[in-house]
Design a protein around this motif. Structure first.
Motif, PDB file in Angstrom:
ATOM      1  N   ILE A 138      63.189  63.405  64.901  1.00  0.00           N
ATOM      2  CA  ILE A 138      62.875  62.019  65.273  1.00  0.00           C
ATOM      3  C   ILE A 138      62.321  61.946  66.695  1.00  0.00           C
ATOM      4  N   ILE A 139      61.413  60.981  66.905  1.00  0.00           N
ATOM      5  CA  ILE A 139      60.870  60.667  68.237  1.00  0.00           C
ATOM      6  C   ILE A 139      60.796  59.141  68.339  1.00  0.00           C
ATOM      7  N   PRO A 140      61.895  58.459  68.657  1.00  0.00           N
ATOM      8  CA  PRO A 140      61.937  56.993  68.620  1.00  0.00           C
ATOM      9  C   PRO A 140      61.531  56.333  69.944  1.00  0.00           C
ATOM     10  N   LEU A 141      60.398  56.746  70.504  1.00  0.00           N
ATOM     11  CA  LEU A 141      59.970  56.237  71.805  1.00  0.00           C
ATOM     12  C   LEU A 141      59.825  54.724  71.812  1.00  0.00           C
ATOM     13  N   ARG A 142      60.176  54.116  72.963  1.00  0.00           N
ATOM     14  CA  ARG A 142      59.888  52.702  73.174  1.00  0.00           C
ATOM     15  C   ARG A 142      58.442  52.544  73.628  1.00  0.00           C
ATOM     16  N   HIS A 143      57.942  51.317  73.555  1.00  0.00           N
ATOM     17  CA  HIS A 143      56.551  51.056  73.927  1.00  0.00           C
ATOM     18  C   HIS A 143      56.381  51.016  75.445  1.00  0.00           C
ATOM     19  N   PHE A 144      55.750  52.033  75.970  1.00  0.00           N
ATOM     20  CA  PHE A 144      55.273  52.070  77.344  1.00  0.00           C
ATOM     21  C   PHE A 144      53.878  52.678  77.298  1.00  0.00           C
ATOM     22  N   GLY A 145      53.086  52.359  78.292  1.00  0.00           N
ATOM     23  CA  GLY A 145      51.709  52.835  78.276  1.00  0.00           C
ATOM     24  C   GLY A 145      51.590  54.334  78.087  1.00  0.00           C
TER      25      GLY A 145
END
Length: 864
Positions: free
Chosen positions: A382-389
């Motif tokens: 899994i790679i559940p990154l949050r939204h950042f540029g």
């Protein structure tokens, strides 16, 4: 000469696979690569990883910490309207005293003073109340102001907001300027200013210099989490904007980010893309324990895995929040840098609150080259990154680690990774920071896991374009464009991190410089040093000794007063810096530290500091610090350990018991331990005998004639008075003295420069009667052509004879034999003369320095 590349990164390098693989790729191309990073252990370290040199230097965070103190002060109260609580209480006490005084004694003046004190009390109360109310509001508005400022990007100067960049400069710049290099490869934004300024300094000296900026992330879109604020991100952007166009080339991690960097900064060329992907075949390597076994889970238990940093921006909490909606599913988090970080603890606490604590597994990281094989037994990565540029442009290394392991991928809908997973049908996509979406997508991908795995296996071409083998070719191609086609080779085979581990960067490329100290007992540190210099051409030495005062002062290169040694941080720091720069080898004597008490009260701290920079470290043990009193007490009826020296025996035993575990640990870590006398080989198993050394010329007798006087001179000069040994010897010689058969002379505290004269005036030296050994004094007497009488155990005699190839020519005399042995020598002078001649031959064979120098060359890698 190969082109010299200096890589820089603002971390300690150990877990930075991109930095390590980039360095190996350039080294494979024939370049000489050094990586400079941050010494997180607080000391300078030098090591090698295959062909790559690694240098870590400590950073003193003085400017950063001052900035933090300033920011803290800004959040504190400044406005004051009344006394603090302590002052208010004193005013109240004073008013109470005056009121009591007026009530008890009366009088108009006392009444007036009492009323005035009461007024002061009331004023203080009112002012304090106002101060308390205003103070609460002030603290709140100061906090609100600080929080508001942290969210603003206007006028965000990196010089003001990121003082740690200057801390790096202060630590790295002197090292950079002391090295020879041709090109700097600056990893990530933190060191771009350091690289640009270093190149400018080098060019100002008329030398060629270039630098490459390796942009690991989209700085303008860095994720936000404490203490990284929007204003700090703006400061990082200010740093990048100032220096990026001074780079000779730019490298980055994805095609979209390369295009964005060129557009944003109007770069003359599109940055070269070098993706941070694994080597082909990494998933097939064997690891001792896989992730499923590490979690204690059976094969049929559904297991999700995440490997990497566990900051809030990485979104691991989204997966934890989803676990209640995924019954039976377990989540393993491989935490970088380790599982004890605060955010990992927060995840564990939240899992317990949700009732899924038994299904969350926090693990420490494995070696970078083992990650793919380690996670291969899981079901989904899994790679559940949050939204950042920055996350919108990211194709994280872990994405390819999962795929090389054959794992389906569950990723958030950050643009680049979502497009990749959908395009290649290798998993599923969930809405970032949405636990319900994560749970639904996880259910779907777990249901299709077998099918997706089969698809990955059936499409070997899927990962080839992204394999590290392709990326390193692009990297070397960039360096060819910068340096010329002939400067960078294309190797037939590439190095990988598999099986590589750091090892000390021993300074074997130069003649040995040996530091020895700080005991110099009986002048042996100096004697061993001169033996090495005389018998191994090109070797240099430095002997350091603590001056204990008194006449027994032997030669040394640096003699340190005890007070300076114990308390002077300035001396210790300067001496350590010189040693770390110049020495290749260090011999620490008697278990004591060399650099004062800077790193502790024994050798361990200094040994760690010296070893960390590639200096070979050995221990030199002389006797009392290593000799086992308990063993000697049971092996010799004349042992000095025990009554009447019981207090000494107990003290020596305590010292040895405290030191020996540290010596044994040093040996287990591969450090050589040398002992000066053969008996110590039994006290320190695994030790190496380094025989004592005497200067044959200095002790050579002016005349070979001995035992020609009617009354021979018998000398006893113990280096350290022993009550039991001295008593036994004096008792043995007393009858001979009374009969006028010998002239007995007991001397103590004689300066080393005067000892040859005393020996040359004597015929016989009585060395010692209790320990069963022979040492420096006996060797000096043999070199002087004198008869040596001493109690030497059979074991010591056999070991000495085996090394010298002839018997030890010390006349044996146990305490109960001393009188009869001396009578025999007085009566049979030829026996004594024969022993004296044999002693001269023996010393020339074993104790003139040649043998000891060969021991250092063989067991300590000393060379010219």
């Amino acid at each position: 000469m190969p082109t010299r590349v200096l890589m820089m990164v603002a971390n300690d390098i150990r877990h930075d696979t991109r930095v390590l693989k980039t360095a190996l790729a350039l080294a494979d191309g024939g370049l000489e690569v050094t990586i400079l990073g941050y010494g997180s252990a607080g000391r300078r370290e030098e090591s090698r990883l295959g062909p790559v040199r690694i240098l870590r230097v400590p950073v003193s965070w003085r400017l950063r910490d001052q900035r933090r103190r300033t920011e803290t002060a800004r959040r504190q109260r400044h406005l004051t309207f009344g006394p603090d609580p302590a002052q208010k209480r004193l005013i109240e006490l004073r008013a109470n005293v005056r009121a009591k005084e007026a009530a008890e004694l009366g009088g108009r003046d006392r009444q007036v003073r009492a009323r005035m004190a009461q007024v002061s009390k009331e004023v203080a109360r009112v002012r304090h109340a106002v101060d308390w109310r205003v103070g609460k509001k002030e603290l709140q508005w100061r906090a609100d102001l600080a929080d508001w400022i942290s969210q603003q990007s206007f006028a965000a100067s990196w010089r003001t907001i990121l003082p740690e960049m200057d801390d790096y400069e202060l630590a790295f710049a002197p090292v950079i300027d002391s090295m020879e290099w041709d090109i700097i490869h600056a990893h990530d934004v933190h060191v771009v200013g350091i690289a640009s300024r270093a190149v400018a300094r080098r060019r100002a000296k008329g030398k060629q210099a270039r630098w490459v900026y390796d942009a690991h992330e989209f700085v303008a879109g860095l994720s936000l989490y404490p203490p990284r604020t929007k204003r700090k991100v703006a400061a990082y952007l200010d740093l990048e904007q100032e220096y990026v166009r001074t780079a000779d080339a730019v490298v980055t991690v994805t095609e979209p980010l390369a295009e964005e960097l060129q557009r944003r900064y109007e770069l003359p060329a599109t940055p070269t893309v070098v993706m941070n992907s694994p080597v082909l075949g990494e998933g097939t390597r064997q690891v001792e324990v896989g992730i499923r076994a590490a979690c204690g889970l059976a094969d049929e238990v559904p297991l999700l895995v995440y490997s990497g940093g566990v900051t809030h921006a990485r979104g691991i909490d989204t997966a934890v929040e989803a676990l209640p909606s995924l019954p039976g599913v377990h989540l393993a988090v491989v935490c970088v840098p380790h599982r004890k970080v605060m955010t990992a603890n927060t995840l564990a606490a939240r899992a317990e609150e949700l009732g899924v604590g038994d299904r969350l597994h926090l693990l420490d990281p494995v070696r970078p080259d083992e990650v793919t094989s380690f996670v291969a037994s899981a079901d989904v990565g899994i790679i559940p990154l949050r939204h950042f540029g920055s996350h919108e442009f990211a194709l994280a290394n872990k994405l390819f680690e999962y795929l090389y392991a054959g794992l389906p991928c569950l990723v958030s809908d950050c643009k680049a990774q979502a497009e990749f997973v959908r395009q290649h049908d290798v998993g599923a996509v969930h809405v970032a920071a949405d636990p319900q979406s994560f749970a639904e997508a996880a259910t779907q991908v777990l249901a299709r896991a077998g099918q997706i795995r089969e698809g990955i296996r059936a499409n070997p071409e899927l990962l080839i374009p992204f394999a590290w083998e392709r990326q390193e070719e692009a990297l070397r191609g960039l360096y060819r464009r910068l340096l010329g086609d002939d400067a960078v080779l294309e190797p037939a085979r590439s190095s990988t991190l598999e099986g590589l581990s750091e090892h000390p960067a021993h300074r074997d490329d130069r003649p040995s410089v040996i530091g020895i100290g700080p005991a110099n007992m009986a002048g042996q540190a100096w004697a061993w040093a001169k033996a090495a210099e005389d018998n191994i051409p090109g070797v240099d030495t430095e002997v350091v000794v603590v001056n204990r005062g008194g006449p027994l002062q032997y030669p040394a290169d640096e003699i340190v007063p005890p007070g300076t040694y114990r308390t002077s941080a300035r001396w210790a720091q300067a001496f350590e810096a010189r040693a770390l720069d110049n020495w290749t080898h260090a011999l620490l004597e008697a278990g004591r530290p060399l650099f004062g008490l800077r790193h502790g009260k024994d050798f361990v701290g200094d040994a760690d500091v010296l070893t960390a920079v590639g200096i070979r470290v050995g221990l030199l043990l002389h006797g009392s610090e290593a000799r086992d009193p308990a063993r000697h007490a049971t092996t010799s009826p004349w042992s000095p350990f025990g009554d009447p020296e019981e207090e000494l025996t107990e003290r020596l035993q305590r010292q040895r018991d405290a030191l020996m575990p540290k010596i044994e640990q040093f040996q287990e870590n591969g450090g050589p331990v040398f002992v000066s006398t053969p008996d110590l080989l039994d006290d320190v198993p695994g030790a190496i005998l380094l025989p004592v050394v005497v200067d044959i010329q200095r002790w050579a007798p002016p005349s070979e004639h001995i035992l020609e006087r009617e009354v021979p001179v018998v000398l006893h000069a113990p280096s350290r008075a022993s009550l039991k040994g001295t008593t036994l010897i004096e008792a043995a010689v007393e009858p001979l003295v009374q009969e006028g058969l010998i002239d007995f002379r007991h001397i103590e505290g004689v300066a080393p420069s005067e000892m040859p004269g005393f020996l040359h005036e004597a015929d016989i030296l009585i060395d010692q009667a209790t320990l069963g050994i022979y040492g420096v004094a006996a060797c000096e007497a043999m070199a002087a052509g004198r008869v040596v009488v001493s109690h030497v155990s059979q074991v010591v005699r056999e070991r000495a004879a085996a090394l010298a190839g002839e018997p030890l020519p010390i006349v044996q005399a146990a305490p109960d034999e001393m009188e009869s042995v001396l009578r025999r020598l007085v009566a049979d002078r030829e026996q004594g003369r024969a022993a004296a001649q044999a002693g001269q031959r023996f010393v020339r064979t074993l104790h003139d320095g040649r043998y000891s120098a060969s021991v250092l060359a063989e067991h300590f890698a000393v060379h010219g």
